[in-house]
Enzyme design. Sequence first.
Site, short mmCIF file in Angstrom:
data_model
loop_
_atom_site.label_atom_id
_atom_site.label_comp_id
_atom_site.label_asym_id
_atom_site.label_seq_id
_atom_site.Cartn_x
_atom_site.Cartn_y
_atom_site.Cartn_z
N LYS A 136 0.86 -1.19 0.00
CA LYS A 136 0.00 0.00 0.00
C LYS A 136 0.88 1.23 0.00
O LYS A 136 2.00 1.19 0.51
CB LYS A 136 -0.89 0.02 1.25
N1 GLU Z 1 -7.12 0.17 -3.40
C1 GLU Z 1 -7.90 -0.99 -3.71
C2 GLU Z 1 -8.01 -1.89 -2.49
O1 GLU Z 1 -7.83 -1.45 -1.37
C3 GLU Z 1 -7.43 -1.71 -4.96
C4 GLU Z 1 -6.03 -2.23 -4.93
C5 GLU Z 1 -5.54 -2.74 -6.28
O2 GLU Z 1 -6.31 -2.79 -7.21
O3 GLU Z 1 -4.37 -3.09 -6.32
O4 GLU Z 1 -8.34 -3.04 -2.59
#
Ligand code: GLU
Length: 450
Positions: A136
Site C-alpha cells: 500500500k
Molecule cells: N485500493 C484498492 C483496495 O484497497 C485496490 C487495490 C488494487 O487494485 O491493487 O483493494
Amino acid sequence: MNQVTSTEKAQQPPASPPHLPSAVFEELEIVRDPSNLFHQTIEQVLIAAEHVGMRHHQKIILAQPKNEIMVHFPVLMDDGHHALFKGYRVQHNNALGPYKGGIRFHPHVSLDDVKSLAVLMTMKCSLVKVPYGGGKGGVKCNPRELSTEELKRVTRRFCAAISNQIGPDYDIPAPDVGTNSQIMAWFADTYQLMMPEHTRQDTHRIVTGKPVEMGGSVGREKATGQGLVDVLKEMLPELGIDVAKCRFSLIGFGNVGGWTGRLLCELGATLAAVLDHTGAIHNDKGIDAEALTTHVAETGGVGGFHDAESISTEEFYGLELDVLVPAALEQMITSKEAALINARVVAEGANAPTTPEGDAVLIQRGIEILPAILCNAGGVTVSYFEWVQNKTSTVWSGEDIDERLNTHMILAARRVKLAAVKYECDMRTASYCAALEQIAKVYDLRGVFP
Ligand code: GLU
C-alpha cells in the site's frame, strides 16, 4: 485417498506451540496501542493465525511488513513556492506474488495506517486467490485543495521518488482513496519515461486502474462495487434477505459507494440514506443513485441533494434497514455507532471501517458483519485481470470480466463461510483464516532461506 500416512506425518515439522498475539507483540517489541489501526489489524490476523494453527515463525513474519519506504519530495505549487510532501510505500508480504495495492492521497495518511492497509492487501489477495502479495502507498496531501497541475506534479514526483523500489512484476500500485485513473495515467507515464527506452513498451503494467484507452481494463472502475454486489447476492439469501428488495444505506459516495449504490438500485434495491463528509441525506421512498452521482460530481458531496431530507448522523445510523455499507474511511464504526446501527447486515465496502470495539458491539447485538477483505476484493481482482491482459497483450470483454469476477467473489465468499464453520468463529476471523491457510501452506512448502 487423502489420508496422511504415518511416514508423511513423521516428515512434517512439528506444529508451533500456541502463542497469543500479545506474545508476538512482546517478541517484536511492539508496544500495543488499542487505538492504533496497525496494531488492531495485526492482532485480528494473529487471532486467526491461532485458529489455523500457523507456525510461530510465520506469525512473526506477517506481524511486520517486509519493507517500509518513506520519502520526502518537493513540488512546485501554482503560486511559485515549493512545498515538501511526505509519501509512503509499504510492502507487507510477497510470498504469493508481487506486492499489490493502492496509493492513497489524503491529509491523514500515516505510516501505521499504510502498514495496516498493506496487511489487508496481503489477506485480500490470498482470500480471493489472485497471485499477489500485499502493499500500500500514500501521499499526505489534500487532493481537494490541489489544482490539477499541482496534483499532476505531486503524482509525478512521488512516482519518481519510489520508482526504483517498485516494478511491473515486483510491486504494482493502483487507485485508492483520493486517487483515480487519471492519476494512474500520470504515474504510468512518469514511470515509463524513467525506464530505458527499449523496455518501455510493457511497463504500463506498473499500475492498474489506468484509463481504458491506456491499457486499463473494462470494468475496473466499477469493480469494487460489483464485487460487493456479487458477495451480497451470495450471502444475503441465507440471512433471509432478498437483494432485489433490500433497503440499504451507504457511508461514502465515492467510487465504491457510488457504484454499489447504482448497481444495487439497478437490481431493484432501495437506497434509503447516504452519509458523507457533507452530511446525511434520507428518502424513505428511495434515493435516485444516478441523480445523486450527478449532484456529487457537481457539488463535491451528498449534502443539499434536492430529492432527500437532511438528517443527523445519529438518525442516519438508527434507520431500520437490511444492509449498511460503510464505503468511506477506516475506523468509522466505533462502539458508539455500532450501538446505534439498526441494520441487519454491515457489508464493509471500505478497508477496516469497524474498530474492534465496534465489532464486539455489532456481534453482541446479532448484526452480521460481512468483512472488508471479502466485500471489497473486487477492485484488486479486476486489477489482476488488467495486469494479465497487459502481460498477454489481450483485451477481454466486459461480460468476460464480470463473469470471471463473479467466480472469484463467490468462491471467496464460500471459503469464508466454510472457515466460519470449520473454526467456529465470526466472519471476520473466518476471512483471515481462509486467507492465512494458503499463506501458511506456501511458507510450509518454501521454508525460510537459508
Ligand atoms: N485500493 C484498492 C483496495 O484497497 C485496490 C487495490 C488494487 O487494485 O491493487 O483493494
